[in-house]
Design a protein around this motif. Structure first.
Motif, PDB file in Angstrom:
ATOM      1  N   ARG A  38      -5.830 -10.035   4.185  1.00 49.90           N
ATOM      2  CA  ARG A  38      -5.043 -10.156   2.952  1.00 49.90           C
ATOM      3  C   ARG A  38      -5.884  -9.627   1.805  1.00 49.90           C
ATOM      4  O   ARG A  38      -7.101  -9.800   1.796  1.00 49.90           O
ATOM      5  CB  ARG A  38      -4.686 -11.620   2.678  1.00 49.90           C
ATOM      6  CG  ARG A  38      -3.774 -12.235   3.704  1.00 49.90           C
ATOM      7  CD  ARG A  38      -3.346 -13.628   3.276  1.00 49.90           C
ATOM      8  NE  ARG A  38      -2.511 -14.225   4.303  1.00 49.90           N
ATOM      9  CZ  ARG A  38      -2.958 -14.967   5.296  1.00 49.90           C
ATOM     10  NH1 ARG A  38      -4.246 -15.207   5.397  1.00 49.90           N
ATOM     11  NH2 ARG A  38      -2.151 -15.476   6.201  1.00 49.90           N
ATOM     12  N   ILE A  87      -2.913  -7.363  -8.023  1.00 50.11           N
ATOM     13  CA  ILE A  87      -1.749  -6.766  -8.701  1.00 50.11           C
ATOM     14  C   ILE A  87      -0.724  -6.314  -7.663  1.00 50.11           C
ATOM     15  O   ILE A  87       0.468  -6.513  -7.832  1.00 50.11           O
ATOM     16  CB  ILE A  87      -2.194  -5.575  -9.574  1.00 50.11           C
ATOM     17  CG1 ILE A  87      -3.227  -6.064 -10.595  1.00 50.11           C
ATOM     18  CG2 ILE A  87      -1.007  -4.939 -10.287  1.00 50.11           C
ATOM     19  CD1 ILE A  87      -3.971  -4.971 -11.297  1.00 50.11           C
ATOM     20  N   PHE A  88      -1.209  -5.725  -6.591  1.00 47.38           N
ATOM     21  CA  PHE A  88      -0.354  -5.302  -5.485  1.00 47.38           C
ATOM     22  C   PHE A  88      -0.793  -6.041  -4.219  1.00 47.38           C
ATOM     23  O   PHE A  88      -1.540  -5.490  -3.408  1.00 47.38           O
ATOM     24  CB  PHE A  88      -0.449  -3.797  -5.264  1.00 47.38           C
ATOM     25  CG  PHE A  88       0.069  -2.975  -6.401  1.00 47.38           C
ATOM     26  CD1 PHE A  88       1.413  -2.650  -6.479  1.00 47.38           C
ATOM     27  CD2 PHE A  88      -0.777  -2.526  -7.405  1.00 47.38           C
ATOM     28  CE1 PHE A  88       1.902  -1.895  -7.536  1.00 47.38           C
ATOM     29  CE2 PHE A  88      -0.301  -1.778  -8.459  1.00 47.38           C
ATOM     30  CZ  PHE A  88       1.046  -1.459  -8.532  1.00 47.38           C
ATOM     31  N   PRO A  89      -0.370  -7.300  -4.034  1.00 49.29           N
ATOM     32  CA  PRO A  89      -0.845  -8.046  -2.865  1.00 49.29           C
ATOM     33  C   PRO A  89      -0.331  -7.436  -1.552  1.00 49.29           C
ATOM     34  O   PRO A  89       0.789  -6.926  -1.516  1.00 49.29           O
ATOM     35  CB  PRO A  89      -0.236  -9.447  -3.062  1.00 49.29           C
ATOM     36  CG  PRO A  89       0.242  -9.488  -4.450  1.00 49.29           C
ATOM     37  CD  PRO A  89       0.549  -8.088  -4.849  1.00 49.29           C
ATOM     38  N   TRP A  90      -1.150  -7.503  -0.535  1.00 49.61           N
ATOM     39  CA  TRP A  90      -0.752  -6.990   0.783  1.00 49.61           C
ATOM     40  C   TRP A  90      -1.321  -7.874   1.882  1.00 49.61           C
ATOM     41  O   TRP A  90      -2.275  -8.617   1.658  1.00 49.61           O
ATOM     42  CB  TRP A  90      -1.194  -5.539   0.969  1.00 49.61           C
ATOM     43  CG  TRP A  90      -2.650  -5.303   0.737  1.00 49.61           C
ATOM     44  CD1 TRP A  90      -3.229  -4.945  -0.439  1.00 49.61           C
ATOM     45  CD2 TRP A  90      -3.719  -5.445   1.681  1.00 49.61           C
ATOM     46  NE1 TRP A  90      -4.596  -4.840  -0.289  1.00 49.61           N
ATOM     47  CE2 TRP A  90      -4.914  -5.134   1.002  1.00 49.61           C
ATOM     48  CE3 TRP A  90      -3.792  -5.781   3.014  1.00 49.61           C
ATOM     49  CZ2 TRP A  90      -6.155  -5.172   1.635  1.00 49.61           C
ATOM     50  CZ3 TRP A  90      -5.026  -5.812   3.648  1.00 49.61           C
ATOM     51  CH2 TRP A  90      -6.194  -5.504   2.948  1.00 49.61           C
ATOM     52  N   GLU A  91      -0.714  -7.772   3.015  1.00 49.75           N
ATOM     53  CA  GLU A  91      -1.171  -8.549   4.171  1.00 49.75           C
ATOM     54  C   GLU A  91      -0.932  -7.713   5.420  1.00 49.75           C
ATOM     55  O   GLU A  91       0.173  -7.219   5.638  1.00 49.75           O
ATOM     56  CB  GLU A  91      -0.394  -9.861   4.237  1.00 49.75           C
ATOM     57  CG  GLU A  91      -0.755 -10.725   5.410  1.00 49.75           C
ATOM     58  CD  GLU A  91       0.073 -12.010   5.453  1.00 49.75           C
ATOM     59  OE1 GLU A  91       0.345 -12.588   4.386  1.00 49.75           O
ATOM     60  OE2 GLU A  91       0.469 -12.408   6.558  1.00 49.75           O
TER      61      GLU A  91
END
Lengths: 137, 467
Positions: free
Chosen positions: A70, A74-78
């Motif tokens: 993870r 600002i641009f969370p991703w997983e």
């Protein structure tokens, strides 16, 4: 097991990214000194933001069946990758990285891969052992 | 089995791979437009052809294949000699392909698709060896296995796509009219006057542009449509005489009139089953079902045609794959409309503005812009369907049903492999509503994308799936 990028490693990547911007900055500096300086400062600012809100926020959790990474503010991703078969691990390091005790790891599976930036050499070895124990590395 | 050599077609293929080298001697002469130099270049060209032909024959002489008890070994190359050993359990699909040229030469192409990694191995073999090799690597379904062959309405449904011919013919007529109009007007134009005007008076150039643009645009659209028709005709030939057999472990399909294709797919390597609802499929109510196994994408020929009320065909071919099941979607109130309508909205808006401008500035191209605007409106309509129907459902036995819209086509995909990778990503605009986009990466590189779904629900689904 859980691993995260170390501050020293993030600094190393910051240096590399900063150096990339130095080339166009110098070219611009030769033409218009003020523009070159401003470009260089803007590049450093963007690099700092990318490192702070992108790279430094990555958390990696590895279990026997899957790897979950993870990151991003600002641009969370997983990313979720199954570790059932065909897992490969690449460990990359440069002299500067070795000096600060960090390295870059890339884990690939048949359905994609993930970069693990700026983790300690010890963590990288632990991941290799962990995945190697599954008989696929 | 002893080592065997590939057919002469292999040498031809090696020659074809390096055809770009044939251009090298000609480049200098063509750039300088030098006729005496061209003759020298042609002599050099002949030498290059001889060297390439000799090299291809040498490569062919040193390449071989051998089928042993449980493995196929393929050796290629002279300087960089490479031997690849393939076991049947590493393969997801074996395909035997016979184009008209290959049939004429008594050869066939065998494609071997990997099960757990990207890529495939391609072999040119004599026809007498190709099918036995394919059967040895992947045994065909039992002779008494269920056979599906499209009949009656199913065949009509497959052929219905040819109705696009009418649109193509209409465009050709329209283009002819536009060109004739331009030619008529050109008859009154002095060539010198045209050149002087192009150099000196911009307004006149604009007028000439207005004269030529409609015909050019019409020809462009006609070209696109003809290419489309050609693709459809090729597809119709490819899917003719289609039949499929399956015994629950493997599926074998046969199709084609000019080009014959036989495929055997190992069902244990299947990664996803895709029920595709394109506009043509909706009109005919015949929905093609495609199979993805390992690195085999299988986009050209479906394994069967699904029709409402005739689920047993699909169930017999692929057990436990209820693609037709009606599933609920997440609440729509927090869903992002721009995620679905931004692209068609932008393109449609641009077309509308250009159309309005063209109405008074360049009326000749208005029809083409109107047509493009109509296509964008249709695109937006199908994307709006995605807003209501796109989603993901976690089913029993680690299976996931994914519904998404791509372009004009609505897909219902059953992901049956536990080896799929997932990427959830959010934007600052999505964060307050707790929604995200999901990208599913199937082994061997195929990707599916679902937009604007609830992040927490998806994360819970993944956790329960992996426990």
């Amino acid at each position: 097991m859980e691993v995260s990028p170390i501050p020293g490693g993030v600094v190393v990547f910051g240096c590399y990214l900063g150096a990339v911007g130095l080339v166009p900055a110098l070219a611009l500096f030769a033409l218009v000194p003020l523009a070159g300086l401003l470009f260089w400062l803007a590049w450093l600012g963007i690099t700092f933001l990318a490192a702070r809100f992108g790279m430094a926020t990555i958390r990696i959790h590895i279990s026997p069946r899957q790897l979950v990474a993870r990151g991003g503010t600002i641009f969370p991703w997983e990313v979720r990758l199954p570790l059932d078969a065909g897992v490969r691990l690449y460990r990359i390091s440069t002299p500067l990285m070795r000096l600060l005790g960090c390295c870059l790891v890339r884990v690939t599976t048949p359905s994609g891969g993930v970069w693990l930036p700026a983790i300690t050499q010890m963590d990288a070895r632990a991941i290799a052992r962990f995945l190697g124990g599954e008989g696929s590395v | 089995m002893k080592r065997k050599r590939f057919p002469v077609l292999y040498a031809l293929q090696q020659f074809r791979k390096r055809w770009i080298l044939l251009l090298l001697p000609l480049i200098n002469a063509l750039v300088r437009f030098d006729l005496p130099g061209l003759i020298t270049s042609l002599i050099a060209e002949a030498a290059v052809i001889l060297v390439l032909a000799g090299g291809s024959v040498l490569v062919w002489q040193n390449a071989w294949w051998q089928l042993e008890e449980n493995a196929l070994t393929v050796a290629t190359g002279i300087w960089w000699h490479q031997e690849v050993t393939l076991r049947p359990e590493d393969l997801a699909c074996v395909e035997v392909y016979r184009s008209p040229l290959q049939r004429l030469l008594g050869a066939a192409r065998v494609n071997l698709y990997y099960a757990h990694q990207k890529g495939s191995v391609m072999l040119y073999l004599p026809w007498g060896d190709a099918q036995p090799l394919a059967d040895a690597l992947m045994a065909p379904p039992a002779p008494d296995s269920r056979i599906y062959r499209p009949k009656g309405l199913d065949r009509v449904g497959l052929a219905a796509v040819s109705s696009n011919l009418f649109a193509g013919i209409w465009l050709v007529i329209l283009t002819r009219q536009q060109t004739a109009q331009v030619l008529d007007e050109l008859a009154f134009v002095d060539r010198q006057q045209l050149e002087q005007a192009a150099l000196s008076q911009l307004e006149l150039v604009e007028e000439y542009a207005a004269l030529f643009l409609p015909a050019g645009l019409a020809w462009l659209l006609t070209g696109v449509m003809l290419f489309w028709i050609w693709a459809l005709a090729a597809s119709a030939l490819h899917t003719a005489r289609f039949s499929v057999a399956g015994d629950g472990q493997r599926i074998r399909t046969r199709s084609g009139v000019l080009t014959l294709v036989t495929r055997t797919v190992d069902l244990s390597c299947v990664t996803a089953v895709d029920l595709s609802q394109s506009p043509a499929a909706r009109i005919t109510r015949c929905y093609p079902v495609y199979l993805r196994a390992g690195s085999f994408a299988g986009k050209d020929v479906p394994i069967c045609i699904y029709r409402v009320g005739r689920e047993h065909y699909l169930n017999a071919l692929i057990p436990d794959c209820p693609l037709w099941t009606k599933m609920g979607v997440a609440p729509l109130k927090d869903r992002s409309i721009p995620a679905f309508l931004a692209r068609p909205g932008f393109c449609g808006g641009l077309c509308l503005v250009l159309y309005l401008v063209s109405r008074w500035a360049l009326p000749q191209v208005s029809w083409a812009l109107g047509l493009l605007g109509l296509v964008c409106a249709l695109w937006g309509f199908f994307q709006l369907e995605g807003f209501f129907r796109e989603g993901i459902n976690f089913l029993a036995r680690d299976r996931i049903l994914v519904r998404y819209v791509k372009g004009f086509t609505h897909h219902r995909v059953m992901v049956v492999t536990p080896q799929a990778g997932y990427l959830l990503y959010q934007t600052p605009y999505n964060l307050p509503y707790g929604r995200c986009n999901l990208r599913i990466c199937l082994p061997a590189g195929q990707r599916l994308r679902v937009r604007s779904i609830h992040r927490e629900a998806v994360a819970r689904g993944f956790q329960s799936e992996r426990q």
